[in-house]
Design a protein around this motif. Structure first.
Motif, mmCIF file in Angstrom:
data_model
loop_
_atom_site.group_PDB
_atom_site.id
_atom_site.type_symbol
_atom_site.label_atom_id
_atom_site.label_comp_id
_atom_site.label_asym_id
_atom_site.label_seq_id
_atom_site.Cartn_x
_atom_site.Cartn_y
_atom_site.Cartn_z
ATOM 1 N N GLY A 239 0.810 -1.222 0.000
ATOM 2 C CA GLY A 239 0.000 0.000 0.000
ATOM 3 C C GLY A 239 0.837 1.262 0.000
ATOM 4 N N GLU A 240 2.042 1.212 -0.567
ATOM 5 C CA GLU A 240 2.912 2.389 -0.574
ATOM 6 C C GLU A 240 2.263 3.589 -1.250
ATOM 7 O OE1 GLU A 240 5.843 -0.878 0.236
ATOM 8 O OE2 GLU A 240 3.984 -0.653 -0.897
ATOM 9 N N GLU A 241 1.485 3.352 -2.310
ATOM 10 C CA GLU A 241 0.892 4.482 -3.028
ATOM 11 C C GLU A 241 -0.031 5.295 -2.135
ATOM 12 O OE1 GLU A 241 1.166 1.447 -4.175
ATOM 13 O OE2 GLU A 241 2.333 1.627 -6.026
ATOM 14 N N VAL A 242 -0.843 4.613 -1.341
ATOM 15 C CA VAL A 242 -1.754 5.357 -0.463
ATOM 16 C C VAL A 242 -0.964 6.036 0.656
ATOM 17 C CG1 VAL A 242 -2.342 3.452 1.130
ATOM 18 C CG2 VAL A 242 -4.002 5.269 0.702
ATOM 19 N N LEU A 243 0.109 5.423 1.130
ATOM 20 C CA LEU A 243 0.946 6.059 2.145
ATOM 21 C C LEU A 243 1.593 7.325 1.597
ATOM 22 C CD1 LEU A 243 2.959 3.249 3.996
ATOM 23 C CD2 LEU A 243 0.916 4.472 4.741
ATOM 24 N N LEU A 244 2.118 7.236 0.384
ATOM 25 C CA LEU A 244 2.768 8.399 -0.211
ATOM 26 C C LEU A 244 1.760 9.511 -0.452
ATOM 27 C CD1 LEU A 244 5.055 6.428 -2.672
ATOM 28 C CD2 LEU A 244 5.825 7.716 -0.664
ATOM 29 N N ASP A 245 0.551 9.145 -0.851
ATOM 30 C CA ASP A 245 -0.509 10.129 -1.054
ATOM 31 C C ASP A 245 -0.829 10.837 0.260
ATOM 32 O OD1 ASP A 245 -2.472 11.480 -2.549
ATOM 33 O OD2 ASP A 245 -4.008 10.049 -1.952
ATOM 34 N N ALA A 246 -0.995 10.062 1.317
ATOM 35 C CA ALA A 246 -1.259 10.646 2.632
ATOM 36 C C ALA A 246 -0.067 11.457 3.119
ATOM 37 C CB ALA A 246 -1.607 9.548 3.633
ATOM 38 N N GLY A 247 1.133 10.961 2.851
ATOM 39 C CA GLY A 247 2.334 11.673 3.273
ATOM 40 C C GLY A 247 2.445 13.043 2.631
ATOM 41 N N ARG A 248 2.075 13.144 1.366
ATOM 42 C CA ARG A 248 2.114 14.453 0.693
ATOM 43 C C ARG A 248 1.123 15.420 1.350
ATOM 44 N NH1 ARG A 248 2.321 10.725 -3.822
ATOM 45 N NH2 ARG A 248 4.424 10.746 -4.738
ATOM 46 N N ALA A 249 -0.019 14.892 1.765
ATOM 47 C CA ALA A 249 -1.005 15.745 2.436
ATOM 48 C C ALA A 249 -0.467 16.252 3.773
ATOM 49 C CB ALA A 249 -2.310 14.972 2.642
ATOM 50 N N VAL A 250 0.190 15.372 4.522
ATOM 51 C CA VAL A 250 0.792 15.803 5.785
ATOM 52 C C VAL A 250 1.869 16.842 5.517
ATOM 53 C CG1 VAL A 250 2.190 15.076 7.764
ATOM 54 C CG2 VAL A 250 0.275 13.646 6.993
ATOM 55 N N GLU A 251 2.743 16.545 4.579
ATOM 56 C CA GLU A 251 3.873 17.410 4.269
ATOM 57 C C GLU A 251 3.419 18.820 3.885
ATOM 58 O OE1 GLU A 251 7.759 15.972 2.060
ATOM 59 O OE2 GLU A 251 6.181 16.425 0.621
ATOM 60 N N ALA A 252 2.324 18.896 3.123
ATOM 61 C CA ALA A 252 1.836 20.191 2.653
ATOM 62 C C ALA A 252 1.194 21.017 3.758
ATOM 63 C CB ALA A 252 0.831 19.982 1.521
ATOM 64 N N GLY A 253 0.770 20.362 4.844
ATOM 65 C CA GLY A 253 -0.017 21.068 5.844
ATOM 66 C C GLY A 253 0.658 21.326 7.169
ATOM 67 N N VAL A 254 1.916 20.889 7.338
ATOM 68 C CA VAL A 254 2.623 21.118 8.599
ATOM 69 C C VAL A 254 3.719 22.156 8.373
ATOM 70 C CG1 VAL A 254 2.148 18.792 9.435
ATOM 71 C CG2 VAL A 254 4.291 19.248 8.210
ATOM 72 N N PRO A 255 4.207 22.800 9.436
ATOM 73 C CA PRO A 255 5.272 23.791 9.271
ATOM 74 C C PRO A 255 6.550 23.149 8.722
ATOM 75 C CG PRO A 255 4.258 23.977 11.439
ATOM 76 C CD PRO A 255 3.743 22.711 10.839
ATOM 77 N N SER A 256 7.199 23.841 7.796
ATOM 78 C CA SER A 256 8.477 23.357 7.266
ATOM 79 C C SER A 256 9.556 23.517 8.328
ATOM 80 C CB SER A 256 8.871 24.149 6.024
ATOM 81 O OG SER A 256 7.922 23.982 5.004
#
Length: 471
Positions: A446-463
């Motif tokens: 299920g790496e694809e769904v993890l990467l999809d979710a990871g991009r959402a987290v990455e975009a919404g947390v402070p850098s």
């Protein structure tokens, strides 16, 4: 060289610019070698630097482009390679003095695939003896320091590559994960680490030698980088069937579109105390996912303590056999010897074949509970560690220290126990000046769904801010 591409440019940016002729692979490598010369003496992340070989390889990439040929999706991208992954340019030491002269006859399959894709190895990353600890130190190369704070551990066992990526000395780090060895250093240093599904990425060639069952089942190779997109890029090159690895497979075609966009947040962790900074990082990730349209629900991790105990006892049983100094021919390093002593004393290794077999039989029942959960909730969100990164050598000092280090990682080691994929990524800076982070756990392949979710987290947390320069 374009200022945009000065380290720490992303692997994707580097490869795109090299392929377009905006910068040469040789310029990219020179900038990374210069950064290594400035930075590594303060962190000791890299054990061997391949300056001349890297320059030659970069020149070959540039020549390929000049001739009008395809250089590969990782054209000119500097990578580091952990000390237990074969690269013919230096010994595969496993961080142990006994293998200081063990130069392999050929590259590991993942190294070959990355080199064929245009990547340029610039150095090897440090690790503890045989990857055994949750900190990075050995008698052969010494300690790797956390660039955010040297009074905190850099994690282990892929600590050298995590620090190399965090500081920009490499764009992608190759490591492996038997009990959090990619995800814990990623958490410690504020980078992204992907532990793929068991079998998705080839491991070391067996070459006729026996391999402990726990090593066969719990350990995988995987990438670290500074973004979700970069670990996805590396995974696409590394993955796939390999004749040298009997558990490697062609990953099935999968799409996150076929799974519900639902995330289960694990908060309780079987009654373990969770540091408030860790909990805040999980909350930030959950809020980011919710804003991106994911349904976020609370869940319990099935049979978490049972799985963590079985992982530990099985692992320590096998380590006592495979790392016996009598079998190795010489002792482990000082810290590794202490870790093995303390951990096995606390874990109660199995003493009979019956107990050992029953433990493996219990694994199927636990895996069934997790599989059922992941059908309805394809992504599990929780901490990598329930604590902030502790002091160097925190996993040493007797049974109590060994127990504490293991309990911090219950949610992490259950992933290894079950062969699931997991993605660790940062969620901003804590009040202690150290990165915070989470992991996302998914179903098999299920790496694809993890990467999809990871991009959402990455975009919404402070850098994260730039990593401090070593003093």
């Amino acid at each position: 060289m374009s200022q945009m591409l000065l380290p720490p440019a992303s692997a994707s940016e580097i490869a795109t610019a090299v392929r377009r002729g905006e910068v040469t692979a040789q310029e990219v490598v020179e900038e990374h070698l210069a950064l290594i010369a400035r930075v590594d003496s303060g962190v000791n992340a890299l054990t061997v630097v391949f300056a001349e070989r890297a320059r030659t390889t970069a020149a070959e990439v540039d020549a390929t482009i000049a001739a009008g040929h395809e250089p590969g999706p990782l054209a000119g991208v500097p990578i580091s390679v952990k000390e237990n992954i074969d690269l013919t340019w230096s010994a595969t030491t496993n961080g142990w003095r006994g293998l200081a002269g063990a130069v392999p006859a050929r590259d590991a399959t993942i190294v070959r695939r990355l080199r064929e894709a245009g990547a340029v190895p610039v150095a090897r990353g440090n690790m503890p003896d045989f990857g055994m600890r949750w900190d990075t130190d050995n008698d052969l190369f010494g300690r790797t320091c956390n660039p955010w704070n040297p009074r905190r551990s850099a994690g282990g066992s892929s600590g050298g590559d995590a620090v190399a990526v965090a500081t920009g000395m490499s764009a992608i780090g190759l490591g492996n994960d038997f009990g959090g060895s990619l995800r814990l250093p990623a958490y410690a240093t504020g980078v992204v680490g992907l532990r793929p599904t068991h079998g998705r990425v080839p491991r070391a060639a067996v070459q006729g030698q026996p391999v402990a069952l726990t090593l066969q089942q719990f350990s995988v190779n995987g990438p670290m980088a500074r973004s979700v997109d970069d670990v996805a890029l590396a995974l696409g090159v590394m993955q796939g069937w390999d004749a040298d690895d009997p558990v490697s497979v062609v990953p099935p075609a999968a799409s996150p579109d076929g799974m519900p966009r639902r995330v289960g947040v694990v908060r309780g962790l079987a009654g373990l105390a969770v540091d408030p900074e860790v909990a805040a990082g999980v909350d930030r990730a959950a809020a980011s996912l919710s804003r991106s349209g994911w349904e976020v629900v609370d869940v319990d991790a099935p049979l978490l303590e049972d799985a963590a105990v079985l992982w530990r006892r099985l692992s320590c049983t096998d380590m006592l056999i495979s790392l016996d100094p009598a079998a190795l021919g010489q002792p482990l390093g000082r810290s590794a010897t202490a870790f093995l002593r303390d951990s096995t004393a606390a874990a109660r290794p199995y003493e009979s074949a019956r107990e050992y077999a029953q433990a493996w039989a219990r694994r199927a029942a636990i895996a069934t509970e997790w599989r059922r959960l992941l059908v309805d909730v394809p992504v599990i969100l929780g901490p990598v560690s329930t604590s902030r990164m502790r002091e160097p050598d925190y996993d040493l000092g007797g049974r109590e220290a060994a127990d504490r280090a293991w309990r911090d990682l219950w949610l992490t080691v259950v992933v290894n126990f079950l062969g699931l994929p997991a993605l660790a990524l940062p969620t901003g800076l804590g009040s202690d000046g150290m990165p915070t982070g989470v992991q996302l756990i998914g179903p098999m392949f299920g790496e694809e769904v993890l990467l999809d979710a990871g991009r959402a987290v990455e975009a919404g947390v402070p850098s994260l801010p730039p990593v401090p320069s070593p003093s």
